[in-house]
Design an enzyme around this catalytic site. Structure first.
Site, PDB file in Angstrom:
ATOM      1  N   LYS A 139      -7.693  -1.190   6.145  1.00 41.14           N
ATOM      2  CA  LYS A 139      -7.967  -1.924   4.891  1.00 41.14           C
ATOM      3  C   LYS A 139      -7.109  -3.180   4.809  1.00 41.14           C
ATOM      4  O   LYS A 139      -7.561  -4.229   4.375  1.00 41.14           O
ATOM      5  CB  LYS A 139      -7.609  -1.037   3.678  1.00 41.14           C
ATOM      6  CG  LYS A 139      -8.609   0.042   3.377  1.00 41.14           C
ATOM      7  CD  LYS A 139      -8.372   0.636   2.001  1.00 41.14           C
ATOM      8  CE  LYS A 139      -7.296   1.672   1.968  1.00 41.14           C
ATOM      9  NZ  LYS A 139      -7.692   3.001   2.404  1.00 41.14           N
ATOM     10  N   ARG A 177     -12.892  12.680   4.133  1.00 47.66           N
ATOM     11  CA  ARG A 177     -11.599  13.362   4.324  1.00 47.66           C
ATOM     12  C   ARG A 177     -11.166  14.065   3.055  1.00 47.66           C
ATOM     13  O   ARG A 177     -10.595  15.159   3.089  1.00 47.66           O
ATOM     14  CB  ARG A 177     -10.526  12.350   4.747  1.00 47.66           C
ATOM     15  CG  ARG A 177     -10.658  11.887   6.174  1.00 47.66           C
ATOM     16  CD  ARG A 177      -9.776  10.668   6.426  1.00 47.66           C
ATOM     17  NE  ARG A 177      -8.384  10.944   6.157  1.00 47.66           N
ATOM     18  CZ  ARG A 177      -7.524  10.059   5.657  1.00 47.66           C
ATOM     19  NH1 ARG A 177      -7.900   8.830   5.372  1.00 47.66           N
ATOM     20  NH2 ARG A 177      -6.278  10.391   5.438  1.00 47.66           N
ATOM     21  N   SER A 186      -6.428   4.524   8.189  1.00 50.07           N
ATOM     22  CA  SER A 186      -7.070   4.249   6.903  1.00 50.07           C
ATOM     23  C   SER A 186      -6.344   3.111   6.178  1.00 50.07           C
ATOM     24  O   SER A 186      -6.958   2.133   5.732  1.00 50.07           O
ATOM     25  CB  SER A 186      -7.053   5.534   6.052  1.00 50.07           C
ATOM     26  OG  SER A 186      -7.266   5.254   4.704  1.00 50.07           O
ATOM     27  N   HIS A 211       0.844  -1.192   0.000  1.00 59.26           N
ATOM     28  CA  HIS A 211       0.000   0.000   0.000  1.00 59.26           C
ATOM     29  C   HIS A 211       0.875   1.237   0.000  1.00 59.26           C
ATOM     30  O   HIS A 211       1.852   1.314   0.725  1.00 59.26           O
ATOM     31  CB  HIS A 211      -0.916   0.019   1.223  1.00 59.26           C
ATOM     32  CG  HIS A 211      -2.130   0.857   0.994  1.00 59.26           C
ATOM     33  ND1 HIS A 211      -3.267   0.351   0.408  1.00 59.26           N
ATOM     34  CD2 HIS A 211      -2.388   2.156   1.231  1.00 59.26           C
ATOM     35  CE1 HIS A 211      -4.175   1.312   0.319  1.00 59.26           C
ATOM     36  NE2 HIS A 211      -3.662   2.425   0.802  1.00 59.26           N
ATOM     37  N   ASP A 269     -13.659   2.808   6.572  1.00 56.63           N
ATOM     38  CA  ASP A 269     -12.671   3.534   5.765  1.00 56.63           C
ATOM     39  C   ASP A 269     -13.296   4.059   4.479  1.00 56.63           C
ATOM     40  O   ASP A 269     -13.019   5.181   4.072  1.00 56.63           O
ATOM     41  CB  ASP A 269     -11.453   2.658   5.436  1.00 56.63           C
ATOM     42  CG  ASP A 269     -10.429   3.468   4.644  1.00 56.63           C
ATOM     43  OD1 ASP A 269      -9.990   4.514   5.166  1.00 56.63           O
ATOM     44  OD2 ASP A 269     -10.115   3.109   3.499  1.00 56.63           O
TER      45      ASP A 269
HETATM   46  N1  URA Z   1      -3.965   5.791   1.325  1.00 57.01           N
HETATM   47  C1  URA Z   1      -5.025   5.387   2.062  1.00 57.01           C
HETATM   48  O1  URA Z   1      -5.549   4.305   1.866  1.00 57.01           O
HETATM   49  N2  URA Z   1      -5.474   6.194   3.024  1.00 57.01           N
HETATM   50  C2  URA Z   1      -4.927   7.387   3.295  1.00 57.01           C
HETATM   51  O2  URA Z   1      -5.379   8.057   4.183  1.00 57.01           O
HETATM   52  C3  URA Z   1      -3.826   7.825   2.520  1.00 57.01           C
HETATM   53  C4  URA Z   1      -3.363   6.983   1.528  1.00 57.01           C
END
Ligand code: URA
Length: 446
Positions: free
Chosen positions: A187, A168, A183, A82, A161
């Site tokens: 996930k 956001r 966040s 990620h 999320d």
């Molecule tokens: N990627 C994400 O999944 N969440 C964030 O807040 C920033 C980048």
């Protein structure tokens, strides 16, 4: 408990308890907490921050706000990666196929565009037919059959999320360490990966601008992941300028396809090999029988495998298989010239000769959002065709000659194109003396 008291406590700098955070997240997901209260709470967190304990509670409340996947009936060991968000960051589109083509299953939950940073799902959805909203059954089936799946947060997995991320994006509350950490990690935890490689960006095109902030974010996420039993690695990567040359949804898909054909910009390609190698390293170390010679598989062997998967076409073949499995029309990836295209394409000529000293990634990102490639309000449609493509010599350290194109703007209308060109002209500065290109990876936390 009353939501207004939780907002007030955070507004005044108090430390929230696990019960208060759970109450807020459950209420928001159930629809009992309206967006205006959630927005006020997000802004309070943005200004007041959170302790590591609060961030861990928030991550867990979000991760367990819906179902969580146990994928061990499908594959013995699943890796995920990620990015913390950047400009021109289409890494998943290349890294996922590389790693999956080498026999390591990749099951990933991605996000949409966030502020000036693009989103993997928006990019993939510029391929006609591509579907990111998968059920748990579909996610598992594809992971078993194809070894690669990229889905969005749904009402089933990490719904908190999905809702907070969209809020956001349009309330100025993205660049907050606890909100980003929770966040991303919620996930990752919900999607059931055993090992996670975090690609944390630093620089003016990242949410954590300084290396110190990016390292703090990386260390916190590594700590949360390990606490929840995940194998974790984090890279701190440069985001002072865009990654690769293309910024904008369909333009980035085309660049990822070029890279999967063993072409593509050198910096982007190198970054993909580095991230894929970390994923392979963490997987090979933990899956019995996947290292060719036990004990000898190190980062250099991993890089060699990743490089070979690009050169021999296996990563490309895996990408096609994955796109087809998620409903994408292969005619558009086989001929990327058919992907959505902007009506107006204009170059920005270099104002002088010299070396590129600064190419502000954040300005490029916001320019693409203003062109229609990102969202101004929750749920806004985006235009997949618009964006910016840099000339090869226009990366920091490159030599440019006065009047030659620095970049091209892809726009819907002549007026939006003109506004973008004017903004981008202010995003670049030049030097007479040679300038060093920034280092791609600043450090690795293993
Ligand atoms: N990627 C994400 O999944 N969440 C964030 O807040 C920033 C980048």
């Amino acid at each position: 408990m009353r939501i207004v008291d939780i907002i007030t406590k955070k507004r005044d700098g108090g430390e929230l308890t696990r019960a208060e955070i759970d109450f807020f997240i459950k209420g928001y997901v159930a629809g009992d907490v309206p967006d205006y209260q959630a927005a006020a709470w997000l802004m309070a967190v943005f200004f007041r921050g959170m302790t590591p304990a609060e961030t861990t509670y928030l991550t867990e409340a979000m991760a367990f706000s819906g179902a969580t996947l146990d994928l061990h009936d499908v594959a013995p060991f699943i890796v995920d990666k990620h990015s913390s968000g950047g400009v021109g960051d289409k890494t998943t589109l290349v890294v996922g196929p590389i790693v999956a083509s080498l026999g390591v299953p990749v099951g990933k939950m991605s996000g949409r565009g966030l502020s000036f940073s693009g989103g993997t799902l928006d990019k993939l959805e510029s391929i006609p037919g591509f579907v990111a909203d998968l059920t748990i059954e579909q996610f598992k089936r594809q992971l078993r059959d194809v070894g690669l799946v990229v889905a969005g947060p749904t009402h089933e997995l990490a719904p908190a999320d999905g809702k907070l991320y969209a809020l956001r994006d349009v309330t100025g509350t993205v660049p907050s360490l606890p909100l980003i950490a929770s966040s991303i990690m919620s996930k990752k935890i919900a999607a059931g990966a055993d090992a996670i490689v975090l690609d944390v960006k630093t620089g003016h095109g990242a949410f954590m601008e300084t290396e110190t902030q990016a390292t703090a974010l990386a260390e916190l996420m590594v700590q949360i992941g390990r606490r929840l039993g995940r194998r974790m690695t984090a890279l701190i990567g440069d985001m002072s300028q865009p990654l690769g040359l293309a910024v904008g949804n369909a333009l980035e898909v085309a660049e990822a396809i070029a890279t999967l054909h063993d072409n593509g910009p050198a910096d982007f390609r190198q970054h993909c090999v580095d991230v894929a190698a970390e994923m392979l390293l963490i997987a090979r170390a933990h899956v019995p029988g996947t290292s060719e010679v036990p004990g000898t598989f190190g980062i250099e062997s991993a890089r060699a495998q990743a490089t070979a998967a690009l050169a021999d076409g296996s990563a490309w073949a895996k990408f096609r298989e994955f796109v087809a499995a998620q409903g994408g029309n292969l005619a558009f990836v086989d001929d990327p010239g058919r992907l959505p295209r902007a009506a107006v394409v204009e170059p920005l000529p270099a104002p002088r000769s010299g070396y590129v000293a600064r190419l502000d990634a954040r300005e490029v990102g916001f320019t693409v959002v203003d062109l229609g490639g990102g969202r101004a309000k929750k749920g806004d449609p985006i235009d997949p065709a618009v964006g910016v493509v840099l000339a090869e010599g226009s990366k920091v350290g490159g030599r440019v000659e006065a009047g030659e194109p620095l970049l091209w703007v892809h726009a819907r209308t002549p007026s939006s194109c003109a506004a973008a060109l004017a903004r981008l002209a202010r995003a670049c500065t030049f030097a007479d003396e040679p300038v060093a290109a920034p280092q791609l990876i600043h450090r690795v936390i293993r």
